[in-house]
Design a protein around this motif. Structure first.
Motif, PDB file in Angstrom:
ATOM      1  N   LEU A  64      -7.929 -11.171  33.044  1.00 54.53           N
ATOM      2  CA  LEU A  64      -8.726  -9.964  33.225  1.00 54.53           C
ATOM      3  C   LEU A  64      -9.059  -9.740  34.693  1.00 54.53           C
ATOM      4  CD1 LEU A  64     -10.340  -7.594  32.043  1.00 54.53           C
ATOM      5  CD2 LEU A  64     -12.267  -9.156  31.735  1.00 54.53           C
ATOM      6  N   GLY A  65      -9.436 -10.803  35.382  1.00 53.65           N
ATOM      7  CA  GLY A  65      -9.720 -10.680  36.812  1.00 53.65           C
ATOM      8  C   GLY A  65      -8.494 -10.277  37.600  1.00 53.65           C
ATOM      9  N   ALA A  69      -8.202  -6.773  39.732  1.00 51.26           N
ATOM     10  CA  ALA A  69      -7.959  -6.861  41.169  1.00 51.26           C
ATOM     11  C   ALA A  69      -6.691  -6.122  41.581  1.00 51.26           C
ATOM     12  CB  ALA A  69      -7.880  -8.330  41.588  1.00 51.26           C
ATOM     13  N   ASN A  70      -5.671  -6.126  40.734  1.00 54.38           N
ATOM     14  CA  ASN A  70      -4.380  -5.559  41.116  1.00 54.38           C
ATOM     15  C   ASN A  70      -4.192  -4.111  40.684  1.00 54.38           C
ATOM     16  OD1 ASN A  70      -3.525  -7.985  42.291  1.00 54.38           O
ATOM     17  ND2 ASN A  70      -2.825  -8.785  40.316  1.00 54.38           N
ATOM     18  N   ALA A 256     -11.371   3.380  37.090  1.00 55.38           N
ATOM     19  CA  ALA A 256     -12.336   2.396  37.577  1.00 55.38           C
ATOM     20  C   ALA A 256     -13.544   3.074  38.201  1.00 55.38           C
ATOM     21  CB  ALA A 256     -11.667   1.470  38.588  1.00 55.38           C
ATOM     22  N   ALA A 257     -13.312   4.154  38.950  1.00 56.17           N
ATOM     23  CA  ALA A 257     -14.421   4.878  39.566  1.00 56.17           C
ATOM     24  C   ALA A 257     -15.313   5.525  38.509  1.00 56.17           C
ATOM     25  CB  ALA A 257     -13.875   5.933  40.526  1.00 56.17           C
ATOM     26  N   ILE A 258     -14.699   6.086  37.461  1.00 54.13           N
ATOM     27  CA  ILE A 258     -15.485   6.702  36.388  1.00 54.13           C
ATOM     28  C   ILE A 258     -16.324   5.658  35.661  1.00 54.13           C
ATOM     29  CG2 ILE A 258     -15.318   7.911  34.179  1.00 54.13           C
ATOM     30  CD1 ILE A 258     -12.828   9.320  35.276  1.00 54.13           C
ATOM     31  N   LEU A 259     -15.712   4.522  35.341  1.00 57.90           N
ATOM     32  CA  LEU A 259     -16.462   3.451  34.682  1.00 57.90           C
ATOM     33  C   LEU A 259     -17.602   2.954  35.562  1.00 57.90           C
ATOM     34  CD1 LEU A 259     -13.531   1.396  33.127  1.00 57.90           C
ATOM     35  CD2 LEU A 259     -15.116   2.918  31.949  1.00 57.90           C
ATOM     36  N   LEU A 260     -17.346   2.860  36.858  1.00 61.10           N
ATOM     37  CA  LEU A 260     -18.393   2.432  37.782  1.00 61.10           C
ATOM     38  C   LEU A 260     -19.530   3.441  37.809  1.00 61.10           C
ATOM     39  CD1 LEU A 260     -19.240   0.309  39.861  1.00 61.10           C
ATOM     40  CD2 LEU A 260     -18.044   1.652  41.611  1.00 61.10           C
ATOM     41  N   SER A 261     -19.201   4.735  37.800  1.00 62.68           N
ATOM     42  CA  SER A 261     -20.247   5.765  37.798  1.00 62.68           C
ATOM     43  C   SER A 261     -21.055   5.727  36.507  1.00 62.68           C
ATOM     44  CB  SER A 261     -19.621   7.143  37.985  1.00 62.68           C
ATOM     45  OG  SER A 261     -18.830   7.508  36.861  1.00 62.68           O
ATOM     46  N   ILE A 262     -20.394   5.445  35.374  1.00 60.91           N
ATOM     47  CA  ILE A 262     -21.121   5.335  34.104  1.00 60.91           C
ATOM     48  C   ILE A 262     -22.080   4.150  34.140  1.00 60.91           C
ATOM     49  CG2 ILE A 262     -20.843   4.813  31.654  1.00 60.91           C
ATOM     50  CD1 ILE A 262     -18.268   6.421  31.686  1.00 60.91           C
ATOM     51  N   ILE A 263     -21.614   3.028  34.684  1.00 54.21           N
ATOM     52  CA  ILE A 263     -22.480   1.850  34.781  1.00 54.21           C
ATOM     53  C   ILE A 263     -23.697   2.137  35.651  1.00 54.21           C
ATOM     54  CG2 ILE A 263     -22.605  -0.514  35.666  1.00 54.21           C
ATOM     55  CD1 ILE A 263     -19.673  -0.839  34.857  1.00 54.21           C
ATOM     56  N   VAL A 264     -23.486   2.813  36.788  1.00 52.11           N
ATOM     57  CA  VAL A 264     -24.592   3.133  37.688  1.00 52.11           C
ATOM     58  C   VAL A 264     -25.597   4.039  36.998  1.00 52.11           C
ATOM     59  CG1 VAL A 264     -25.208   4.328  39.817  1.00 52.11           C
ATOM     60  CG2 VAL A 264     -23.243   2.776  39.788  1.00 52.11           C
ATOM     61  N   LEU A 265     -25.117   5.058  36.292  1.00 56.86           N
ATOM     62  CA  LEU A 265     -26.017   5.984  35.615  1.00 56.86           C
ATOM     63  C   LEU A 265     -26.783   5.301  34.489  1.00 56.86           C
ATOM     64  CD1 LEU A 265     -23.772   9.171  35.456  1.00 56.86           C
ATOM     65  CD2 LEU A 265     -25.805   8.830  36.853  1.00 56.86           C
TER      66      LEU A 265
END
Length: 284
Positions: A64-65, A69-70, A256-265
């Motif tokens: 998974l890591g 990463a890739n 990845a950016a969308i998932l990151l934005s969901i986590i932040v919100l």
């Protein structure tokens, strides 16, 4: 264990050891350990029957890591800063707010009707209200979203209705349980002077559960917002639609950016909800 079926309990007092005896509760203890053993046996049987490779589960974190990463790093942060996506974030917040608001309004009435101790009719209204609450809660919000999208088409309306049904089932159960735990003295006093069902609820029930209702409302909004971030995956609008589109197009950096934005919100929502719950608890 001694002859009377008691187990010794040792305690230290100074330099002396004192033994206290407690009775071995048969058959309660036997049933307890029997249920525990049955659960462990069923767990082992399920692992064997489903052929779950435990060694692969333990080794998946490295893979998974490597994938993250890739393929998903670095996230395309410029994409989530675009005006269209920011508009989707606002739509998601609005959808969660409206779904939670409508759901809470219906839940107050359903919670009243579904509370056995104060329901206007324990023979007719109580079972119907219970059935409605259980029906809303038993269907996942994604299933509600798929159903309403099928009927109404794509857009925000199916998402709002799906979150409304979800909030009704979630908050309605908690409201009814809080009402069933109230002190019936005030309720009986209002009934004794001829108060109607509505007057009993307004003056005898609601003042006792007002603070609990506020906490439940905050928690319902928090859960509804989490659900609103993904119901768009099936066409109900908001951020979920962008997530689905980029997943289907294998745009991993944007995903990845969308998932990151969901986590932040979600984290921000959790912090705001925690602050509000603290304020409510201090106001008790």
């Amino acid at each position: 264990m001694n002859r009377s079926g008691q187990l010794p309990n040792y305690s230290m007092q100074g330099d002396h050891v004192h033994r206290e005896w407690r009775r071995f509760k048969y058959p309660q203890t036997l049933v307890k350990y029997g249920a525990l053993l049955s659960g462990l046996v069923f767990f082992a049987y399920s692992i064997h029957y489903l052929n779950i490779p435990l060694d692969r589960i333990l080794g998946m974190f490295g893979r998974l890591g490597d994938v993250l990463a890739n393929r998903y790093y670095p996230p395309d942060l410029e994409y989530v800063a675009e005006r269209e996506y920011l508009g989707a974030i606002v739509e998601t917040i609005q959808m969660a707010y409206l779904g939670a608001l409508f759901g809470l309004l219906f839940s107050i009435v359903l919670g009243w009707f579904a509370a056995h101790n104060v329901s206007p009719s324990q023979r007719y209204i109580y079972p119907i209200a219970r059935a409605v609450t259980m029906g809303c809660r038993s269907v996942h919000e994604m299933i509600w979203a798929i159903l309403f999208v099928t009927i109404l088409g794509f857009g925000m309306l199916p998402g709002v209705l799906a979150l409304t049904m979800f909030s009704i089932g979630f908050a309605g159960k908690l409201f009814s349980e809080e009402i069933e735990a109230i002190d019936m003295g005030e309720v009986e006093a209002i009934r004794a002077v001829g108060g109607s069902h509505l007057q009993v609820f307004v003056y005898g029930v609601f003042p006792q559960v007002r603070t609990a209702f506020t906490g439940i409302a905050i928690y319902t909004w928090d859960v509804a917002f989490r659900a609103a971030t993904v119901v768009g995956f099936v066409g109900a609008g908001g951020m979920g639609w962008y997530l689905k589109r980029n997943v289907m197009q294998i745009e991993t950096h944007r995903t990845a950016a969308i998932l990151l934005s969901i986590i932040v919100l979600v984290v921000i929502s959790e912090l705001v909800s925690a602050w509000a719950r603290i304020r409510v608890s201090k106001a008790k």
